[in-house]
Design a protein around this motif. Sequence first.
Motif, PDB file in Angstrom:
ATOM      1  N   GLU A 258      36.696  27.291 -37.506  1.00 25.78           N
ATOM      2  CA  GLU A 258      38.131  27.115 -37.281  1.00 25.78           C
ATOM      3  C   GLU A 258      38.569  25.767 -37.854  1.00 25.78           C
ATOM      4  O   GLU A 258      37.763  24.842 -37.980  1.00 25.78           O
ATOM      5  CB  GLU A 258      38.434  27.205 -35.778  1.00 25.78           C
ATOM      6  N   PRO A 259      39.861  25.649 -38.186  1.00 27.19           N
ATOM      7  CA  PRO A 259      40.299  24.429 -38.872  1.00 27.19           C
ATOM      8  C   PRO A 259      40.055  23.133 -38.090  1.00 27.19           C
ATOM      9  O   PRO A 259      39.675  22.115 -38.683  1.00 27.19           O
ATOM     10  CB  PRO A 259      41.794  24.664 -39.100  1.00 27.19           C
TER      11      PRO A 259
ATOM     12  N   ASP B 165      45.332  18.643 -47.560  1.00 27.35           N
ATOM     13  CA  ASP B 165      46.566  17.864 -47.410  1.00 27.35           C
ATOM     14  C   ASP B 165      46.517  16.898 -46.230  1.00 27.35           C
ATOM     15  O   ASP B 165      47.332  16.001 -46.125  1.00 27.35           O
ATOM     16  CB  ASP B 165      47.764  18.803 -47.214  1.00 27.35           C
ATOM     17  N   LEU B 166      45.601  17.147 -45.303  1.00 28.17           N
ATOM     18  CA  LEU B 166      45.535  16.304 -44.106  1.00 28.17           C
ATOM     19  C   LEU B 166      44.525  15.164 -44.265  1.00 28.17           C
ATOM     20  O   LEU B 166      44.305  14.401 -43.333  1.00 28.17           O
ATOM     21  CB  LEU B 166      45.145  17.153 -42.881  1.00 28.17           C
TER      22      LEU B 166
ATOM     23  N   SER C 240      40.817  26.015 -47.407  1.00 28.19           N
ATOM     24  CA  SER C 240      41.845  26.457 -48.349  1.00 28.19           C
ATOM     25  C   SER C 240      42.982  27.162 -47.613  1.00 28.19           C
ATOM     26  O   SER C 240      44.147  26.915 -47.866  1.00 28.19           O
ATOM     27  CB  SER C 240      41.250  27.416 -49.374  1.00 28.19           C
ATOM     28  N   ARG C 241      42.616  28.034 -46.687  1.00 31.05           N
ATOM     29  CA  ARG C 241      43.633  28.840 -46.021  1.00 31.05           C
ATOM     30  C   ARG C 241      44.583  27.987 -45.188  1.00 31.05           C
ATOM     31  O   ARG C 241      45.762  28.273 -45.070  1.00 31.05           O
ATOM     32  CB  ARG C 241      42.956  29.888 -45.144  1.00 31.05           C
ATOM     33  N   TYR C 242      44.057  26.937 -44.570  1.00 36.58           N
ATOM     34  CA  TYR C 242      44.913  26.105 -43.723  1.00 36.58           C
ATOM     35  C   TYR C 242      45.408  24.871 -44.474  1.00 36.58           C
ATOM     36  O   TYR C 242      46.080  24.023 -43.893  1.00 36.58           O
ATOM     37  CB  TYR C 242      44.164  25.709 -42.443  1.00 36.58           C
ATOM     38  N   GLY C 243      45.058  24.742 -45.739  1.00 35.77           N
ATOM     39  CA  GLY C 243      45.538  23.609 -46.539  1.00 35.77           C
ATOM     40  C   GLY C 243      45.037  22.280 -46.010  1.00 35.77           C
ATOM     41  O   GLY C 243      45.756  21.285 -46.024  1.00 35.77           O
TER      42      GLY C 243
ATOM     43  N   LEU D 128      40.633  30.918 -29.777  1.00 32.33           N
ATOM     44  CA  LEU D 128      40.899  30.718 -31.209  1.00 32.33           C
ATOM     45  C   LEU D 128      42.121  29.826 -31.402  1.00 32.33           C
ATOM     46  O   LEU D 128      42.090  28.874 -32.168  1.00 32.33           O
ATOM     47  CB  LEU D 128      41.116  32.053 -31.918  1.00 32.33           C
ATOM     48  N   ASP D 129      43.201  30.115 -30.648  1.00 28.70           N
ATOM     49  CA  ASP D 129      44.414  29.310 -30.781  1.00 28.70           C
ATOM     50  C   ASP D 129      44.116  27.828 -30.530  1.00 28.70           C
ATOM     51  O   ASP D 129      44.676  26.950 -31.178  1.00 28.70           O
ATOM     52  CB  ASP D 129      45.484  29.784 -29.789  1.00 28.70           C
TER      53      ASP D 129
ATOM     54  N   ALA E 232      45.369  18.697 -34.794  1.00 33.53           N
ATOM     55  CA  ALA E 232      44.914  18.452 -36.169  1.00 33.53           C
ATOM     56  C   ALA E 232      45.504  17.146 -36.691  1.00 33.53           C
ATOM     57  O   ALA E 232      44.807  16.354 -37.345  1.00 33.53           O
ATOM     58  CB  ALA E 232      45.307  19.616 -37.077  1.00 33.53           C
TER      59      ALA E 232
ATOM     60  N   ARG F  40      43.190  26.046 -33.571  1.00 37.21           N
ATOM     61  CA  ARG F  40      44.125  26.108 -34.698  1.00 37.21           C
ATOM     62  C   ARG F  40      45.401  25.343 -34.357  1.00 37.21           C
ATOM     63  O   ARG F  40      46.471  25.662 -34.848  1.00 37.21           O
ATOM     64  CB  ARG F  40      44.465  27.566 -35.013  1.00 37.21           C
ATOM     65  N   ASN F  41      45.273  24.367 -33.491  1.00 34.78           N
ATOM     66  CA  ASN F  41      46.433  23.650 -32.972  1.00 34.78           C
ATOM     67  C   ASN F  41      46.853  22.540 -33.939  1.00 34.78           C
ATOM     68  O   ASN F  41      46.091  21.607 -34.219  1.00 34.78           O
ATOM     69  CB  ASN F  41      46.038  23.074 -31.600  1.00 34.78           C
ATOM     70  N   GLY F  42      48.066  22.654 -34.455  1.00 32.57           N
ATOM     71  CA  GLY F  42      48.554  21.716 -35.462  1.00 32.57           C
ATOM     72  C   GLY F  42      48.692  20.289 -34.956  1.00 32.57           C
ATOM     73  O   GLY F  42      48.426  19.331 -35.675  1.00 32.57           O
TER      74      GLY F  42
END
Lengths: 375, 346
Positions: free
Chosen positions: A225-226, A50-51, A44-47, A4-5, A13, A8-10
């Motif tokens: 996942e994002p 904006d990206l 929505s949850r990860y915004g 999962l991590d 992204a 979700r790695n910024g």
Amino acid sequence: MKYLDEFRNGELASIIAANIAREACPAGIYRLMEFCGGHTHAISRYGLADLLPAPVRLIHGPGCPVCVLPIGRIDQAIRLASDHGVILCTYADTLRVPASGNLTLMRAKAAGSDVRMIYSTQDALKIARDNPERQVVFLAIGFETTTPPTAVAIKQAAAEGLKNFSILCNHVLTPAAMHAILDVEGSVSLDGFIGPAHVSTVIGSKPYEVFATDYAKPVVIAGFEPLDVMQAILMLIRQINSQRNNGSAAVENEFTRAVTRDGNQKAQVLVSEVFELKDFFEWRGLGSLPNSALKLRPEFAGYDAEIRFGVDYVAVPDHKACECAAILRGEKRPQQCKIFGNVCTPENPIGSCMVSSEGACAAHYSYGRFREVSN
Amino acid sequence: MNINYIRPLDFKNGRIEMQHGSGGRVTAHLINELFAKAFDNPYLAEGNDGAVLPPVSGRLVMSTDSHVVSPLFFAGGDIGSLSVHGTINDVAMMGAVPLYLSAAFILEEGFLLSDLKRIVESMAHAAQEAGVPIVTGDTKVVEQGKGDGIFITTTAVGMVRDGITLSGNLAQAGDKILLSGPVGDHGMAVLSQRENLSFDAPIVSDTAALHGLVSAMLDSGAGLRVLRDPTRGGVATTLNEIAQQSGVGMLLNEAAIAINKPVEAACEFLGLDPLYVANEGKLIAICAPEDAVRLLAVMRAHPLARDAAIIGEVLADSHGFVQMITRLGGRRIVDWLAGEQLPRIC
């Protein structure tokens, strides 16, 4: 958390975001519908908005099971619990969906009906076994993901000879809704779909091929996942760019770790053993659609609560000011509804899209409404 | 023959009966044999209708809290220790030194005396550890089916020394927001027990009395404005309460908010957001920006806040939005909890 991590790695992204910004044509427009509420929630949850650069627009689709349930369906469930005295078992989100007469299942419960929140169909079966003197009805809702567990429950009930168990069947079909989005008048123009994650693990990627061939709409199946969503957006932009240079649309699969072309055939067989197509089913927002939902096969019709208790479906119009229908078609955004955020809030939902966290209105209210203020 | 003989309480197989709450000899017996022995202190020993307490030099702070947790026993604590810690913490969050506790019990007919004993002894232990005696109490019994085993209400009185004023309406734009450790441990300990979920590393409630930590923070002289323990509704709800009271907004950094791995996994599994899950041994501090680093060092030196972090800052925002930069770099609201995420966790 392993598996999962990684998704979700910024840093990853921002790399994908940079690719999207580079490849999206600034003069073009990319109208992408994420069909599933699971995607709406992740976005929505990860915004994620904006990206994304300005030409990429995300349009929320109708893939939220409680959102597409019309008022009349909840009315039926309430009638079963209040007039027929059954134990009504349901997934949590359904408890707060507004029904006729300012009721919800939760309010019916407070008024004395026996409504119980469950996590799985197995819980409902257990309640039926533990209460042989009572009738137990499971309010079965959801797309293809939740249908196989209902099929298992029906087969188990039949095998055990469980006479006090039945279901109020509201299982609906994703491809039918996608057809409706593309066919129904008033629906939004789309350039591509972010295809369902969990639904596709069951039905595979094949059922979406018609949208690429017949409607020329690219579909990219994506995980919830994002990073899945970001990668799918990049893949859609590449397809749309290629289409605009005379290429053709295709179904692509970003969610290869779980989805195959043919899907879960064991689950499909199980579902077809228990269910068959229902001629017509009324969806909130999309109207009455042919072959868009399931009913129990004749040999299992004894487990159909509508038949057992004689509770017919009665269509009820939505609240006059509620724009859920247009929002579910992708035609309007939540903030374009007059009652969004004032009369209709997650604490006091008027329309179904404000109920589930996967609903477009609830997601925008809970995670994104600051944008209305700053813009 | 001893004509005053009363059969001893059967702490092995006995159960609460209606007469335990009748106010008669059986009630007195229960109080003497269980509560008075366990809570042992001179105020309670006087056996009067109320405790007469010595004068204090400072403003008094008083707070009350009811506890209805299910299950009653969970990893890391039980309803007894929780009812002591929770109320002590409410007083401590006002900057006060907790001095005395009261405890009221509503027992359901049929409740096992062995469970009651375990709970009362756990309360006594928690109170003794915290150095806050339970000086008065009450016991009522309701008929079977009219309660859920046991409900406990505790009240704490504390004293706040001159010069200390903490309040939810004092947050100012520019202030820093500190959190004393990882979130969601208590709520997920209770819920995973209820749902029979087990993980490689068990989830243990963080229930603890925080007045020692608060005392160290106050002694640092940092410009503290607000202290609050993020219990029911979690960090998200607590921050929204403060934002509304102070008429400010907030911007959090998701990456700075620690979550223990098993808690994160359990939340993922059950579809819960750890920011809304209850804590019983954590606090949120809002302080003047120039003092934040110093305050953080003081917190980290205390065993109950080793993983403290600065998680965000206060913004001027008349809408009172609590916003967060997500781990993905996007921005979103961290809203009030809508509806009910977890039933009965404290």
